[in-house]
Design a protein around this motif. Structure first.
Motif, PDB file in Angstrom:
ATOM      1  N   GLU A 199      -5.417   0.229  15.146  1.00  0.00           N
ATOM      2  CA  GLU A 199      -6.736  -0.109  14.634  1.00  0.00           C
ATOM      3  C   GLU A 199      -6.708   0.144  13.142  1.00  0.00           C
ATOM      4  OE1 GLU A 199      -9.521   2.403  16.589  1.00  0.00           O
ATOM      5  OE2 GLU A 199      -9.192   1.445  18.534  1.00  0.00           O
ATOM      6  N   VAL A 200      -7.192  -0.794  12.386  1.00  0.00           N
ATOM      7  CA  VAL A 200      -7.119  -0.676  10.933  1.00  0.00           C
ATOM      8  C   VAL A 200      -8.538  -0.659  10.367  1.00  0.00           C
ATOM      9  CG1 VAL A 200      -6.150  -1.677   8.846  1.00  0.00           C
ATOM     10  CG2 VAL A 200      -5.021  -2.046  11.027  1.00  0.00           C
ATOM     11  N   SER A 201      -8.750   0.173   9.372  1.00  0.00           N
ATOM     12  CA  SER A 201     -10.032   0.121   8.676  1.00  0.00           C
ATOM     13  C   SER A 201      -9.797   0.310   7.188  1.00  0.00           C
ATOM     14  CB  SER A 201     -10.978   1.200   9.202  1.00  0.00           C
ATOM     15  OG  SER A 201     -10.444   2.475   8.925  1.00  0.00           O
ATOM     16  N   SER A 202     -10.700  -0.250   6.390  1.00  0.00           N
ATOM     17  CA  SER A 202     -10.574  -0.135   4.945  1.00  0.00           C
ATOM     18  C   SER A 202     -11.899  -0.525   4.320  1.00  0.00           C
ATOM     19  CB  SER A 202      -9.474  -1.056   4.419  1.00  0.00           C
ATOM     20  OG  SER A 202      -9.956  -2.382   4.343  1.00  0.00           O
ATOM     21  N   THR A 203     -11.966  -0.423   2.994  1.00  0.00           N
ATOM     22  CA  THR A 203     -13.162  -0.882   2.297  1.00  0.00           C
ATOM     23  C   THR A 203     -13.113  -2.380   2.054  1.00  0.00           C
ATOM     24  OG1 THR A 203     -12.049  -0.394   0.226  1.00  0.00           O
ATOM     25  CG2 THR A 203     -13.508   1.302   1.093  1.00  0.00           C
ATOM     26  N   PHE A 204     -12.031  -3.020   2.517  1.00  0.00           N
ATOM     27  CA  PHE A 204     -11.834  -4.451   2.246  1.00  0.00           C
ATOM     28  C   PHE A 204     -11.891  -5.255   3.545  1.00  0.00           C
ATOM     29  CE2 PHE A 204      -9.231  -7.867  -0.016  1.00  0.00           C
ATOM     30  CZ  PHE A 204     -10.187  -8.100  -0.976  1.00  0.00           C
ATOM     31  N   PHE A 205     -12.569  -4.700   4.547  1.00  0.00           N
ATOM     32  CA  PHE A 205     -12.805  -5.401   5.811  1.00  0.00           C
ATOM     33  C   PHE A 205     -11.533  -5.650   6.606  1.00  0.00           C
ATOM     34  CE2 PHE A 205     -16.075  -6.501   2.760  1.00  0.00           C
ATOM     35  CZ  PHE A 205     -17.233  -6.184   3.451  1.00  0.00           C
ATOM     36  N   ASP A 206     -10.498  -4.837   6.368  1.00  0.00           N
ATOM     37  CA  ASP A 206      -9.294  -5.002   7.182  1.00  0.00           C
ATOM     38  C   ASP A 206      -9.623  -4.687   8.638  1.00  0.00           C
ATOM     39  OD1 ASP A 206      -6.648  -5.284   5.423  1.00  0.00           O
ATOM     40  OD2 ASP A 206      -8.138  -4.125   4.315  1.00  0.00           O
ATOM     41  N   ARG A 262      -4.932   3.789  13.009  1.00  0.00           N
ATOM     42  CA  ARG A 262      -4.985   4.666  14.172  1.00  0.00           C
ATOM     43  C   ARG A 262      -4.385   3.901  15.328  1.00  0.00           C
ATOM     44  NH1 ARG A 262      -8.240   5.243  18.112  1.00  0.00           N
ATOM     45  NH2 ARG A 262      -8.388   7.218  19.207  1.00  0.00           N
ATOM     46  N   GLN A 308     -10.553  -6.286  -5.134  1.00  0.00           N
ATOM     47  CA  GLN A 308      -9.746  -5.098  -4.845  1.00  0.00           C
ATOM     48  C   GLN A 308      -8.281  -5.489  -4.941  1.00  0.00           C
ATOM     49  OE1 GLN A 308     -10.592  -2.339  -1.761  1.00  0.00           O
ATOM     50  NE2 GLN A 308     -12.750  -2.901  -1.580  1.00  0.00           N
ATOM     51  N   HIS A 347     -15.965 -13.778  -8.262  1.00  0.00           N
ATOM     52  CA  HIS A 347     -17.148 -14.483  -7.785  1.00  0.00           C
ATOM     53  C   HIS A 347     -18.292 -14.519  -8.786  1.00  0.00           C
ATOM     54  CE1 HIS A 347     -15.092 -13.924  -3.928  1.00  0.00           C
ATOM     55  NE2 HIS A 347     -15.866 -14.861  -3.441  1.00  0.00           N
ATOM     56  N   LYS A 350      -7.000   1.184   0.352  1.00  0.00           N
ATOM     57  CA  LYS A 350      -6.422   2.137   1.298  1.00  0.00           C
ATOM     58  C   LYS A 350      -6.699   1.654   2.717  1.00  0.00           C
ATOM     59  CE  LYS A 350      -4.737   5.540   1.389  1.00  0.00           C
ATOM     60  NZ  LYS A 350      -5.270   6.896   1.257  1.00  0.00           N
ATOM     61  N   MET A 355      -5.175 -17.502  -1.277  1.00  0.00           N
ATOM     62  CA  MET A 355      -5.804 -16.449  -0.490  1.00  0.00           C
ATOM     63  C   MET A 355      -5.708 -16.761   0.994  1.00  0.00           C
ATOM     64  SD  MET A 355      -9.150 -15.848  -2.875  1.00  0.00           S
ATOM     65  CE  MET A 355      -9.695 -14.346  -2.059  1.00  0.00           C
ATOM     66  N   ASN A 385      -6.611   2.797   6.623  1.00  0.00           N
ATOM     67  CA  ASN A 385      -6.484   3.897   7.565  1.00  0.00           C
ATOM     68  C   ASN A 385      -6.131   3.308   8.920  1.00  0.00           C
ATOM     69  OD1 ASN A 385      -7.089   5.995   5.750  1.00  0.00           O
ATOM     70  ND2 ASN A 385      -9.277   5.474   5.885  1.00  0.00           N
ATOM     71  N   ASN A 416     -16.559 -15.504   0.514  1.00  0.00           N
ATOM     72  CA  ASN A 416     -16.216 -14.212  -0.071  1.00  0.00           C
ATOM     73  C   ASN A 416     -14.701 -14.018  -0.004  1.00  0.00           C
ATOM     74  OD1 ASN A 416     -15.674 -13.344   2.662  1.00  0.00           O
ATOM     75  ND2 ASN A 416     -17.887 -13.123   2.904  1.00  0.00           N
ATOM     76  N   ASN A 417     -14.243 -12.817  -0.213  1.00  0.00           N
ATOM     77  CA  ASN A 417     -12.805 -12.586  -0.221  1.00  0.00           C
ATOM     78  C   ASN A 417     -12.201 -12.581   1.189  1.00  0.00           C
ATOM     79  OD1 ASN A 417     -12.401 -12.460  -2.986  1.00  0.00           O
ATOM     80  ND2 ASN A 417     -13.002 -10.300  -3.082  1.00  0.00           N
ATOM     81  N   GLN A 418     -13.060 -12.610   2.205  1.00  0.00           N
ATOM     82  CA  GLN A 418     -12.550 -12.671   3.570  1.00  0.00           C
ATOM     83  C   GLN A 418     -12.560 -14.117   4.069  1.00  0.00           C
ATOM     84  OE1 GLN A 418     -14.746 -10.091   2.553  1.00  0.00           O
ATOM     85  NE2 GLN A 418     -12.806  -9.035   2.298  1.00  0.00           N
ATOM     86  N   ALA A 442     -18.207  -7.606  -0.082  1.00  0.00           N
ATOM     87  CA  ALA A 442     -17.544  -8.809   0.425  1.00  0.00           C
ATOM     88  C   ALA A 442     -16.921  -9.630  -0.694  1.00  0.00           C
ATOM     89  CB  ALA A 442     -18.533  -9.666   1.213  1.00  0.00           C
ATOM     90  N   THR A 443     -17.464  -9.514  -1.898  1.00  0.00           N
ATOM     91  CA  THR A 443     -16.934 -10.333  -2.987  1.00  0.00           C
ATOM     92  C   THR A 443     -16.310  -9.517  -4.118  1.00  0.00           C
ATOM     93  OG1 THR A 443     -19.149 -10.432  -3.942  1.00  0.00           O
ATOM     94  CG2 THR A 443     -18.469 -12.306  -2.620  1.00  0.00           C
ATOM     95  N   LEU A 499      -6.324 -10.555   9.858  1.00  0.00           N
ATOM     96  CA  LEU A 499      -4.870 -10.584   9.750  1.00  0.00           C
ATOM     97  C   LEU A 499      -4.301  -9.377  10.487  1.00  0.00           C
ATOM     98  CD1 LEU A 499      -4.507 -11.441   5.971  1.00  0.00           C
ATOM     99  CD2 LEU A 499      -3.932 -12.927   7.887  1.00  0.00           C
ATOM    100  N   MET A 500      -3.197  -9.595  11.170  1.00  0.00           N
ATOM    101  CA  MET A 500      -2.603  -8.524  11.962  1.00  0.00           C
ATOM    102  C   MET A 500      -1.392  -7.990  11.199  1.00  0.00           C
ATOM    103  SD  MET A 500      -3.636  -7.144  14.698  1.00  0.00           S
ATOM    104  CE  MET A 500      -4.670  -8.423  15.390  1.00  0.00           C
TER     105      MET A 500
END
Lengths: 163, 403, 253
Positions: free
Chosen positions: B343-350, C97, C89, C162, C93, C150, C95, B48-50, C85-86, B336-337
């Motif tokens: 702490e990082v969060s996103s819809t892209f699994f950061d 902390r 993007q 994909h 965004k 990538m 976020n 996948n993209n990760q 996952a595929t 990736l740091m």
């Protein structure tokens, strides 16, 4: 394949010319050809003479592709999007033909010549706006027959109109 | 000194036919898997993209690295003057070519656009270590092929030594280049290390020798040509040394990272926390893939037993695959740091550990590559005089035979 | 600096451009016309005289807002298949902390359009490339889908396609088996030059925020260059020395 995706084009053009010559020598109706005649675009003339386009369209597109992608040159003369916009084909149901439709401008010849192109795996195969489409040209055997003034095949609707 | 005659393995037997059909079947399954992946798109795989590289890459890199090491025996003869190994040099080179072709096939068929192979060969970006590797891989096949040819053609035999030397230099470059695919990745903490190049060279020696031993034992059995225990003992000893060298480089890599506070996280991930990478590392790579084989190879009574050597070699292969899984998948799974301390969060699994579970297609493709390599060896020894009629070292002790 | 400034500035530049056209038409040297025009002529190749970039003011970026992401998706026809996952993007965004202080903030992450892009270095075919004006792109005609870029990107800015796509937009060709990422709305940039507003920045403004500014980093008079000079900004992973074209300001460190 993708560096020069259209290598079969020249051979196709030669075949088309020979067949056209044979047909006209045989005295068949002048506008009918056994090889596909791609749909006319809008307007009076293509960006290049038909003969030049038939032989060299792939070179133009390939050249423009590199110019646009790498150097940001976006002239309209040999623009791929320009071809698609101008040569869109409207089907009987009013929809614009897609690439997998045998009436699609590019598919007409490419399926006949068996030259696979992968342009439309990424590129739009029809204009974004449902602009006035190009004239259709005869596709099926029955249409060809009618265009030549022969009786249509029994299974074909006669109400079907040619442009 | 005449090393003895070479001959094709034959005549055709039921066993040979079954083997060829079985390998061909696996190869076909692999091709089918690749075709499905290409037509459906990679979403049907676990990649996948990760985790952008998966099981196909683990097996492909293993085969490519092992290919380089499989040439060890030939190099011992031509580069290090151990003429005693001359009878085995042909098989060594054929195995090297076969493994490389198997690995390359997997790599190419996993591409997003395998139909653009011609593009990969006509557009080169010479800043890319990947582009260099394309040249190194194809060059290796060519040089190893010439090497085999010169060894087999009496008129050219005197040139086989310089070609063997070239092949040796080439394969060191090749494995360094393969390691540098990862070593040059500045973005990811689990890579970005110069030690990747020598680590991969050491891995190639260990995996390649193991692959050669397995092949040799299989060929000896299939051809009913008894294997000289001396060969086995020497190869086993050599293989054990290579395993230790790999462990040494792995230790150096992790200890160096451990010393830098900024890399503490990734070391912890790979060696302690990372699921399943820490377990794979300790249980798979270190214990089963290195320590158990070392015990087998260093126990005097066992080290002369073909069965023990075979088991040890198989374990080293499995350990090698595990090691590459940890390097390739584990290295990508560690996030990736971008913002240290946050702490990082996103819809892209950061900020999250990458998740990967390979699908059947990927395993089939990988198995297809192995089957291709095995098929090449099987068919080659059947039609060309690759294997000596007597599987023993040439006369004279290798050291005294040196000029 | 008020948020309306970029647009005021653009209006001013548009006026100047008009002036340039008038002057050019009245037999003034052609050079003047070129100098003042914000957009290049369609047949003019991009040049290194410009370097396009973004300035992201994180203090203007709201944690709950993803307008830039939606704007980008809409502009480029990025439609997810509900497979996170595929799914591609180009901009996302983040976020953040802080682990010890708990301080939270939010920012958009996208291709940083590096001056020394690792993706370009590693690409075997040269499909990943940097245009003369600093925009990092993928030439999907020669991308073989190896995904090495990538692996190399420090920002996780790239997506692999994909699955088979249909109904792509004319200005955003994209297809299965190739890698893609933010193009800095290159189709808009080529059309409008300095007047261009990438879709993300446009959506941000429409949402009432002004977190994203587009402009020419090389033009000392541009808004982006002026603000960078007076207010400062930082690169993400500046330690890598990539000289990114996207800069972030007012980030808590």
């Amino acid at each position: 394949m993708n560096g020069h995706p259209f290598t079969g084009g020249r051979r196709f053009a030669a075949t088309a010319l020979v067949l056209a010559a044979v047909l006209s020598a045989g005295g068949a109706a002048a506008e009918v050809s056994l090889v596909p005649v791609p749909a006319r675009g809008r307007g009076d003339a293509c960006v290049e003479p038909t003969e030049v386009m038939r032989r060299n369209h792939m070179e133009f597109i390939l050249h423009q592709r590199d110019e646009t992608v790498h150097r940001g040159i976006r002239t309209s003369r040999h623009s791929f999007v320009g071809c698609i916009d101008c040569h869109a084909v409207k089907r009987d149901d009013g929809q614009l033909a897609r690439f997998d439709d045998p009436e699609h401008f590019c598919t007409r010849c490419h399926s006949f010549a068996a030259v696979r192109i992968d342009c439309f795996e990424c590129h739009a195969d029809r204009p974004a706006n449902q602009a006035p489409a190009a004239e259709r040209s005869p596709t099926t055997l029955s249409q060809l027959a009618r265009a030549a003034g022969l009786p249509g095949l029994p299974s074909v609707r006669h109400a079907e109109q040619l442009p | 000194m005449r090393p003895g005659a070479f001959s094709v393995i034959g005549p055709r037997s039921a066993g040979f036919r079954i083997l060829v059909v079985a390998l061909g079947g696996v190869l076909l399954a692999g091709l089918w898997a690749a075709h499905t992946m290409e037509s459906e798109g990679h979403h049907i795989t676990g990649m996948n993209n990760q985790i952008v590289w998966g099981i196909p890459h683990v097996f492909a890199v293993f085969l490519i690295v092992a290919a380089s090491g499989a040439l060890n025996v030939a190099s011992l003869n031509s580069v290090f003057g151990r003429v005693a190994y001359q009878p085995l040099a042909r098989l060594s080179a054929i195995l090297a070519i076969a493994l490389l072709l198997g690995g390359l096939t997997i790599l190419v068929l996993d591409l997003g656009r395998p139909d653009r192979l011609i593009v990969a060969m006509t557009y080169y970006n010479f800043r890319s270590i990947f582009a260099w590797n394309i040249i190194l891989y194809t060059g290796f096949v060519v040089i190893a092929g010439i090497y085999v040819w010169f060894m087999m053609e009496r008129r050219f035999q005197r040139y086989s030594k310089p070609v063997g030397f070239a092949a040796f230099a080439w394969r060191l470059t090749l494995t360094s280049g393969t390691g540098s695919i990862f070593g040059f990745l500045i973005a990811r903490e689990a890579y970005d290390a110069a030690v990747m190049a020598p680590l991969f060279v050491a891995m190639s020696f260990a995996f390649g020798t193991a692959a050669f031993l397995i092949t040799l034992l299989a060929v000896a059995r299939a051809s009913a040509r008894p294997l000289d225990p001396d060969i086995l003992a020497r190869q086993a000893r050599l293989m054990s040394i290579f395993v230790v060298v790999v462990l040494y480089f792995v230790a150096a890599f992790h200890l160096t990272n451990l010393y830098a506070a900024e890399h503490g996280g990734v070391v912890r991930f790979l060696l302690v926390d990372g699921d399943p990478y820490a377990l794979l590392f300790w249980a798979g790579q270190v214990t089963l893939g290195s320590l158990v084989p070392l015990v087998l190879l260093w126990t005097p009574r066992l080290s002369r037993s073909p069965a023990a050597c075979f088991v040890a070699a198989c374990l080293i292969v499995l350990g090698g695959l595990t090691q590459l899984y940890v390097i390739i998948i584990g290295g990508q799974a560690y996030p990736l740091m971008l913002f240290p301390g946050y702490e990082v969060s996103s819809t892209f699994f950061d900020g999250e550990t990458g998740r990967y579970s390979a699908t059947l297609n990927e395993y089939l493709l990988a198995a297809g590559g192995i089957a291709l390599a095995a098929l090449i060896v099987t068919l080659t020894v059947r039609v060309l005089p690759i294997v000596p009629e007597r599987l023993r070292l040439a006369a004279g002790d290798s050291v005294t035979a040196r000029t | 600096m008020t948020a309306a400034t970029p647009f005021a500035d653009r209006a001013r530049r548009r006026f100047l451009k008009g002036l340039g056209v008038v002057l050019g038409a009245s037999a003034a040297p052609g050079a003047l016309l070129v100098e003042l025009a914000a957009a290049k002529a369609p047949d003019e190749a991009v040049s290194g005289a410009r370097r396009w970039g973004l300035l992201i003011d994180t203090s203007q970026c709201a944690e709950s807002c993803d307008a830039c992401v939606r704007g980008c998706n809409e502009e480029h026809g990025l439609v997810g298949k509900d497979r996170p996952a595929t799914d591609a993007q180009w901009i996302r965004k983040l976020n953040l902390r802080h682990r010890t202080t708990g301080h939270a903030h939010s920012l958009p992450m996208l291709c940083q359009h590096c001056d020394a892009p690792p993706c370009v270095d590693v690409c075997p075919t040269g499909a990943s490339f940097k245009r003369a004006d600093g925009i990092v792109l993928v030439d999907k005609h020669i991308c073989i889908g190896c995904r090495y870029c990538m692996m190399a990107c420090p920002y996780k800015a790239r997506s692999f396609i994909h699955e088979t796509l249909r109904d792509q937009l004319a200005h955003a060709p994209r297809g299965k088996g190739t890698v893609e990422s933010c193009t800095l709305c290159v189709h808009r940039v080529d059309r409008s030059g300095q007047d261009a507003v990438p879709a993300c920045a446009e959506a941000c403004v429409e949402e009432g925020h002004h977190a994203i500014v587009f402009g020419d980093l090389n033009d000392a008079t541009s808004v982006i260059a002026t603000r960078l000079r007076s207010e400062g900004a930082r690169e993400i992973r500046a330690d890598l020395g990539l000289n990114t074209g996207v800069r972030y300001q007012r980030m808590p460190s």
